[in-house]
Design a protein around this motif. Structure first.
Motif: not given
Length: 381
Positions: A188-203
């Motif tokens: 039942g999980w959906d992933i609706d956001t994936l982006r790179r932050g300014g700290d080089a982490y992926w959110y």
């Protein structure tokens, strides 16, 4: 109309079949350039005058003028409308993740022409929205999710949710990303956001919408090959803010600062072969936004930057001037949404917009030359 001048005649060879394999043997590994083993859907040689492509149910089609796109498509909410959602540059290639369709990749052929490769996800892909387009494990990867903010969609969650393509063997092809594996669509999980932050982490954000127990989890990971760690809502929201101008590579920082000072804008969404995804830099988030393409080659670093209505800039670090030019004009209600370069050809995405809805959409193709820019206005930096 001011535009780039290229001493070449227009040539468009349309192939009726869509990206069928001409040779299934793998090409030799050679980063960052991949030699296509597939036959292109079309071969384009652009010149001084623009070529206009509009998205249809059968992929991009050539139209005579942009005015032919007026009133040709119904306005529908953007999550379900075909349009260029994201661009990604990899080596000499330029790719587009097309909402409601699949992928388009442009690859230079070495003779001044560009191969256009379309990889369609068909009817299945049309049910979902492209939420991200990133370079993962050296492959362009698009994330699909189910967007029900405008409609209560009676479709299952996308499984697989991550897709790529390969110029040597075709596509689209499913991908697995370890960071997302703990949130299976089957659960039942959906992933609706994936982006790179300014700290080089992926959110990324995982959402479970069930009547019994809705859940939302926000996570980050320094490596998409590793599991994510839970974070607070505030940390997730802060990661969505543009990066400060100081975070840009030095050459790009210098060029963006010059364009911001000269034009009065303060925000830029930039595609580059040096980036794993589109990166957004800001000197002032309250000012006008532009979009750009950056090449960081030491011997030829430059920036192409454009505003939604087509006013544009060209800057080189070795140059003392910001050159003004314009992309071909658009009808009222139409805007440019992105710009990229493949070989000596500019590709600029365009849309018909009305608030949260999109009608006709596609991309414009025109020749490019560093030396032969029609430049009625030059301003020193």
């Amino acid at each position: 109309m001011r535009c780039f001048c290229c001493a070449a005649v227009l040539l468009l060879c349309l192939v009726l079949s869509c990206a069928r394999s001409g040779n299934k043997n793998s090409a030799a590994e050679a980063a960052p350039i991949v030699t296509p083993a597939l036959s292109p859907s079309a071969v384009v040689q652009a010149g001084e005058y623009p070529l206009w492509f509009q998205f249809s149910a059968d992929g991009p089609v050539l139209i005579e003028t942009i005015e032919d796109a007026c009133f040709s498509a119904a306005l529908i909410p953007w999550p379900l409308a075909p349009h260029v959602r994201f661009m990604l540059a990899q080596g000499e290639n330029l790719s587009m993740a097309v909402n409601g369709d699949g992928f388009i990749c442009f690859s230079p052929r070495g003779d001044g022409r560009v191969g256009l490769y379309r990889f369609s996800g068909g009817e299945w892909w049309r049910q979902y929205t492209v939420g991200a387009f990133v370079l993962f494990d050296e492959k362009p990867a698009a994330l699909l999710y189910r967007d029900d903010r405008f409609f209560d969609l009676a479709v299952s969650l996308p499984a697989p949710r991550l897709w790529t393509f390969d110029l040597r063997s075709g596509g689209p092809q499913a991908l697995t990303m370890p960071s997302l594996n703990a949130f299976a669509p089957e659960d039942g999980w959906d992933i609706d956001t994936l982006r790179r932050g300014g700290d080089a982490y992926w959110y990324f954000r995982a959402v479970k919408k069930t009547a019994e127990r809705p859940e939302i989890r926000m996570l980050r990971s320094g490596d998409l090959m590793q599991e994510g760690e839970k974070i607070s809502l505030g940390a997730f929201q802060n990661a969505a803010l543009p990066e400060p101008l100081s975070a840009a590579p030095p050459a790009l920082r210098e060029m963006l600062a010059a364009v911001f000072a000269e034009s009065g804008c303060g925000l830029a969404a930039v595609v580059s072969p040096e980036f794993q995804t589109t990166r957004v830099f800001a000197a002032d988030r309250e000012k006008t936004a532009i979009f750009g393409f950056y090449s960081g080659r030491p011997e030829n670093a430059f920036l192409l930057a454009a505003f939604p209505r087509g006013d544009a800039r060209y800057v080189k670090t070795a140059s003392s001037v910001i050159r003004h030019f314009s992309l071909p004009s658009l009808p009222k209600g139409f805007v440019y949404t992105g710009i990229g370069l493949c070989g000596d050809t500019i590709f600029a995405s365009w849309e018909e917009q009305d608030e949260y809805s999109i009608g006709a959409a596609g991309f414009m193709v025109i020749g490019f030359s560093h030396e032969n820019i029609r430049n009625p206005t030059e301003k020193t930096k």
